[in-house]
Design a protein around this motif. Structure first.
Motif, PDB file in Angstrom:
ATOM      1  N   ALA A  58       0.690  -1.156   0.078  1.00  0.00           N
ATOM      2  CA  ALA A  58      -0.085  -0.093   0.118  1.00  0.00           C
ATOM      3  C   ALA A  58       0.942   1.339  -0.059  1.00  0.00           C
ATOM      4  CB  ALA A  58      -1.111   0.100   1.033  1.00  0.00           C
ATOM      5  N   GLY A  59       1.986   1.062   0.752  1.00  0.00           N
ATOM      6  CA  GLY A  59       2.849   2.290   0.702  1.00  0.00           C
ATOM      7  C   GLY A  59       3.621   2.689  -0.683  1.00  0.00           C
ATOM      8  N   GLU A  60       3.743   1.589  -1.215  1.00  0.00           N
ATOM      9  CA  GLU A  60       4.260   2.012  -2.763  1.00  0.00           C
ATOM     10  C   GLU A  60       3.291   2.347  -3.707  1.00  0.00           C
ATOM     11  OE1 GLU A  60       7.004  -0.948  -4.405  1.00  0.00           O
ATOM     12  OE2 GLU A  60       7.277  -1.956  -2.474  1.00  0.00           O
ATOM     13  N   PHE A  61       2.225   1.885  -3.362  1.00  0.00           N
ATOM     14  CA  PHE A  61       0.820   2.352  -4.202  1.00  0.00           C
ATOM     15  C   PHE A  61       0.587   3.940  -4.025  1.00  0.00           C
ATOM     16  CE2 PHE A  61      -0.612  -1.861  -5.964  1.00  0.00           C
ATOM     17  CZ  PHE A  61      -0.713  -1.243  -7.186  1.00  0.00           C
ATOM     18  N   ASP A  62       0.626   4.132  -2.551  1.00  0.00           N
ATOM     19  CA  ASP A  62       0.390   5.528  -2.284  1.00  0.00           C
ATOM     20  C   ASP A  62       1.305   6.369  -2.878  1.00  0.00           C
ATOM     21  OD1 ASP A  62      -1.845   5.724  -0.734  1.00  0.00           O
ATOM     22  OD2 ASP A  62      -0.853   5.181   1.179  1.00  0.00           O
ATOM     23  N   GLN A  64       2.865   6.104  -5.516  1.00  0.00           N
ATOM     24  CA  GLN A  64       2.565   6.282  -7.018  1.00  0.00           C
ATOM     25  C   GLN A  64       1.454   7.117  -7.181  1.00  0.00           C
ATOM     26  OE1 GLN A  64       0.055   4.219  -8.862  1.00  0.00           O
ATOM     27  NE2 GLN A  64       0.907   4.022 -10.640  1.00  0.00           N
ATOM     28  N   VAL A  65       0.377   7.034  -6.407  1.00  0.00           N
ATOM     29  CA  VAL A  65      -0.748   7.913  -6.642  1.00  0.00           C
ATOM     30  C   VAL A  65      -0.425   9.621  -6.101  1.00  0.00           C
ATOM     31  CG1 VAL A  65      -3.142   8.514  -5.803  1.00  0.00           C
ATOM     32  CG2 VAL A  65      -2.343   6.248  -5.879  1.00  0.00           C
ATOM     33  N   SER A  66       0.490   9.522  -5.288  1.00  0.00           N
ATOM     34  CA  SER A  66       0.796  11.016  -5.003  1.00  0.00           C
ATOM     35  C   SER A  66       1.685  11.690  -6.103  1.00  0.00           C
ATOM     36  CB  SER A  66       1.737  11.006  -3.589  1.00  0.00           C
ATOM     37  OG  SER A  66       1.136  10.498  -2.571  1.00  0.00           O
ATOM     38  N   LEU A  76      -1.419  10.883 -23.259  1.00  0.00           N
ATOM     39  CA  LEU A  76      -1.571   9.501 -22.864  1.00  0.00           C
ATOM     40  C   LEU A  76      -0.482   8.969 -22.289  1.00  0.00           C
ATOM     41  CD1 LEU A  76      -3.878   7.110 -22.833  1.00  0.00           C
ATOM     42  CD2 LEU A  76      -2.991   6.625 -25.054  1.00  0.00           C
ATOM     43  N   SER A  77       0.717   9.161 -22.667  1.00  0.00           N
ATOM     44  CA  SER A  77       1.909   8.724 -22.129  1.00  0.00           C
ATOM     45  C   SER A  77       2.028   8.858 -20.614  1.00  0.00           C
ATOM     46  CB  SER A  77       3.083   9.200 -22.815  1.00  0.00           C
ATOM     47  OG  SER A  77       3.425  10.552 -22.408  1.00  0.00           O
ATOM     48  N   ALA A  78       1.613   9.709 -20.165  1.00  0.00           N
ATOM     49  CA  ALA A  78       1.564   9.918 -18.663  1.00  0.00           C
ATOM     50  C   ALA A  78       0.848   8.624 -17.859  1.00  0.00           C
ATOM     51  CB  ALA A  78       0.951  11.085 -18.352  1.00  0.00           C
ATOM     52  N   ILE A  79      -0.316   8.415 -18.490  1.00  0.00           N
ATOM     53  CA  ILE A  79      -1.171   7.220 -18.070  1.00  0.00           C
ATOM     54  C   ILE A  79      -0.286   5.953 -18.165  1.00  0.00           C
ATOM     55  CG2 ILE A  79      -3.194   5.858 -18.338  1.00  0.00           C
ATOM     56  CD1 ILE A  79      -4.937   8.118 -18.660  1.00  0.00           C
ATOM     57  N   VAL A  80       0.083   5.737 -19.353  1.00  0.00           N
ATOM     58  CA  VAL A  80       0.885   4.571 -19.492  1.00  0.00           C
ATOM     59  C   VAL A  80       2.055   4.456 -18.448  1.00  0.00           C
ATOM     60  CG1 VAL A  80       2.357   3.306 -21.231  1.00  0.00           C
ATOM     61  CG2 VAL A  80       0.385   4.537 -22.114  1.00  0.00           C
ATOM     62  N   LYS A 112     -10.459  -3.531   3.804  1.00  0.00           N
ATOM     63  CA  LYS A 112     -10.839  -1.970   4.090  1.00  0.00           C
ATOM     64  C   LYS A 112      -9.845  -1.117   3.485  1.00  0.00           C
ATOM     65  CE  LYS A 112     -13.396  -0.884   7.820  1.00  0.00           C
ATOM     66  NZ  LYS A 112     -13.689  -0.987   9.281  1.00  0.00           N
ATOM     67  N   ALA A 113      -8.678  -1.473   3.776  1.00  0.00           N
ATOM     68  CA  ALA A 113      -7.411  -0.472   3.027  1.00  0.00           C
ATOM     69  C   ALA A 113      -7.373  -0.465   1.721  1.00  0.00           C
ATOM     70  CB  ALA A 113      -6.226  -1.170   3.761  1.00  0.00           C
ATOM     71  N   TYR A 114      -7.744  -1.530   1.157  1.00  0.00           N
ATOM     72  CA  TYR A 114      -7.539  -1.721  -0.267  1.00  0.00           C
ATOM     73  C   TYR A 114      -8.712  -0.885  -0.935  1.00  0.00           C
ATOM     74  CZ  TYR A 114      -8.540  -3.493  -5.022  1.00  0.00           C
ATOM     75  OH  TYR A 114      -8.542  -3.379  -6.426  1.00  0.00           O
ATOM     76  N   GLN A 115      -9.875  -0.787  -0.318  1.00  0.00           N
ATOM     77  CA  GLN A 115     -11.082  -0.131  -0.416  1.00  0.00           C
ATOM     78  C   GLN A 115     -10.710   1.206  -0.678  1.00  0.00           C
ATOM     79  OE1 GLN A 115     -14.237  -1.647   1.969  1.00  0.00           O
ATOM     80  NE2 GLN A 115     -14.547  -3.446   0.493  1.00  0.00           N
ATOM     81  N   GLN A 116     -10.034   1.763   0.464  1.00  0.00           N
ATOM     82  CA  GLN A 116      -9.718   3.212   0.450  1.00  0.00           C
ATOM     83  C   GLN A 116      -8.693   3.692  -0.745  1.00  0.00           C
ATOM     84  OE1 GLN A 116      -8.515   3.170   4.476  1.00  0.00           O
ATOM     85  NE2 GLN A 116     -10.561   3.619   5.306  1.00  0.00           N
ATOM     86  N   LEU A 117      -7.805   2.889  -0.947  1.00  0.00           N
ATOM     87  CA  LEU A 117      -6.914   2.866  -1.956  1.00  0.00           C
ATOM     88  C   LEU A 117      -7.436   3.163  -3.141  1.00  0.00           C
ATOM     89  CD1 LEU A 117      -3.898   2.942  -2.687  1.00  0.00           C
ATOM     90  CD2 LEU A 117      -3.710   0.691  -2.822  1.00  0.00           C
ATOM     91  N   THR A 118      -8.343   2.032  -3.539  1.00  0.00           N
ATOM     92  CA  THR A 118      -9.104   2.110  -4.849  1.00  0.00           C
ATOM     93  C   THR A 118      -9.754   3.532  -4.806  1.00  0.00           C
ATOM     94  OG1 THR A 118      -9.073  -0.138  -4.767  1.00  0.00           O
ATOM     95  CG2 THR A 118     -10.935   0.734  -6.218  1.00  0.00           C
ATOM     96  N   ALA A 119     -10.604   3.944  -3.927  1.00  0.00           N
ATOM     97  CA  ALA A 119     -11.461   5.078  -4.074  1.00  0.00           C
ATOM     98  C   ALA A 119     -10.350   6.219  -4.358  1.00  0.00           C
ATOM     99  CB  ALA A 119     -11.786   5.506  -2.588  1.00  0.00           C
ATOM    100  N   ARG A 120      -9.450   6.256  -3.800  1.00  0.00           N
ATOM    101  CA  ARG A 120      -8.355   7.300  -3.983  1.00  0.00           C
ATOM    102  C   ARG A 120      -7.873   7.393  -5.479  1.00  0.00           C
ATOM    103  NH1 ARG A 120      -2.474   8.067  -1.522  1.00  0.00           N
ATOM    104  NH2 ARG A 120      -1.983  10.214  -2.325  1.00  0.00           N
ATOM    105  N   ARG A 121      -7.674   6.126  -6.082  1.00  0.00           N
ATOM    106  CA  ARG A 121      -6.893   5.973  -7.260  1.00  0.00           C
ATOM    107  C   ARG A 121      -8.069   6.206  -8.192  1.00  0.00           C
ATOM    108  NH1 ARG A 121      -4.388   0.251  -8.192  1.00  0.00           N
ATOM    109  NH2 ARG A 121      -3.143   1.601  -9.544  1.00  0.00           N
TER     110      ARG A 121
END
Lengths: 193, 193
Positions: A58-62, A64-66, A76-80, A112-121
């Motif tokens: 989750a830390g690594e994903f966080d 990345q979202v930041s 598009l290249s940014a998304i990729v 629960k944590a995954y749900q929050q992460l998904t919502a954020r993403r």
DNA sequence: AAAATATTAGTACATTTGTTCTAAATATTG
DNA sequence: CAATATTTAGAACAAATGTACTAATATTTT
């Protein structure tokens, strides 16, 4: 390296290799030449190990979202690029994604944590989509509910491409991430102007 | 009803409800008031039960692919119809799809059979796509590799929408199939002329 | 260096699980 | 109805697993 770290490293490696359900604390302990008793001194319960690994993930994903938050997305290249990063995190912690439902049910805090992460993403992606529409990269004739469905599709493919690979193509190692990266990228093609 | 059928019925129900990894042969036997010894007279190994259930599942899918083969597909509604049927089969045997990778690794015959089934369904879908392009329903400006990627996306979403639901939305019962049916249908939207 | 604390190995235990075995009961066949 | 085959319950077993406990060793603090 601390014993605790060694345990986590060995656990990740073994879980990824053999699956979370076939590996026991005894296996993990043996692989780094410590006793099972010692392992349970550091992690009282097996699930505590899994929880720790999820926190890493989750830390690594966080992070990345930041990055996505602060980046200026103009094409598009940014998304990729973000997708590639996501894919490599998924690959690194692949045992989770190959058994996500079961782990989520076994350790509710993870679900629960995954749900929050998904919502954020999801929120983040929605912003990017809007930007790309305004910038004339994405089509402007797509109704709202289709974008919303696309988001869910993205998360399903993003979370389960590895499972599909395991069941069908079985691309080995990093090649899997590469191949499925292309498939992921193709999701956006028909939305391009 | 024969004991063997009763076992299969009870197993499916319990696996779906509690997950294939938490249910033992003793649970299944108890739920239909027979002894574990009796159960193992009918199914020597636990995995034989799972294999039997997979055969049922594959049979229903086969039937559906055959229908698709013989049907005259002239518009998108045909695809949507097949999708609905697929979704209800997936829901009926949901425990498989919630633990597909693990079951596939545990019982290699299932993985193999699934691969063949997928190959067959892919071929079928490809034919339908070509037809819909010729009939002017689908866009004709989409390159081949994008169609091919779409196929994989379709199978990932088709196989793992339930897992996504379990982890995030948690729509209950048939509502899940309905909601994800919409999301599935939306996959085709940007390919329409 | 002494005392306190943390870490470790090894043993032990209760539970669970898949499966086998035996003998009884039930159903089928000649 | 007698013989045979099938089905059933229940006991038993071995292996695996999570984890607690104990005593020794190592490390840190005073």
């Amino acid at each position: 390296m601390q014993t605790k770290e060694k345990i986590l490293e060995a656990a990740l490696s073994l879980y990824n290799e053999k699956g979370v359900n076939t590996i026991t604390t005894r296996h993990i302990a043996a692989s780094i030449n410590i006793s099972a008793g010692n392992l349970h001194y550091h992690f009282k319960h097996t699930d505590d190990i899994i929880q720790s690994l999820y926190n890493q993930l989750a830390g690594e994903f966080d992070e990345q979202v930041s990055e996505m938050e602060s980046a200026r997305v103009t094409d598009l290249s940014a998304i990729v690029g973000f997708a590639e990063k996501s894919f490599s995190i998924v690959y690194k912690y692949r045992f989770f994604f190959l058994n996500f439902v079961e782990i989520g049910n076994r350790i509710p805090a993870i679900k629960k944590a995954y749900q929050q992460l998904t919502a954020r993403r999801k929120k983040e992606f929605t912003g990017v989509f809007q930007l790309l529409i305004r910038n004339g990269i994405f089509r402007s004739d797509i109704p709202e509910n289709i974008w919303s469905a696309l988001l869910t599709q993205i998360f399903i493919v993003g979370d389960f491409w590895l499972s599909n690979n395991e069941l069908t193509n079985q691309f080995q190692g990093k090649k899997a991430a590469k191949e499925y990266g292309k498939i992921f990228e193709a999701m956006f093609y028909p939305y391009l102007k």
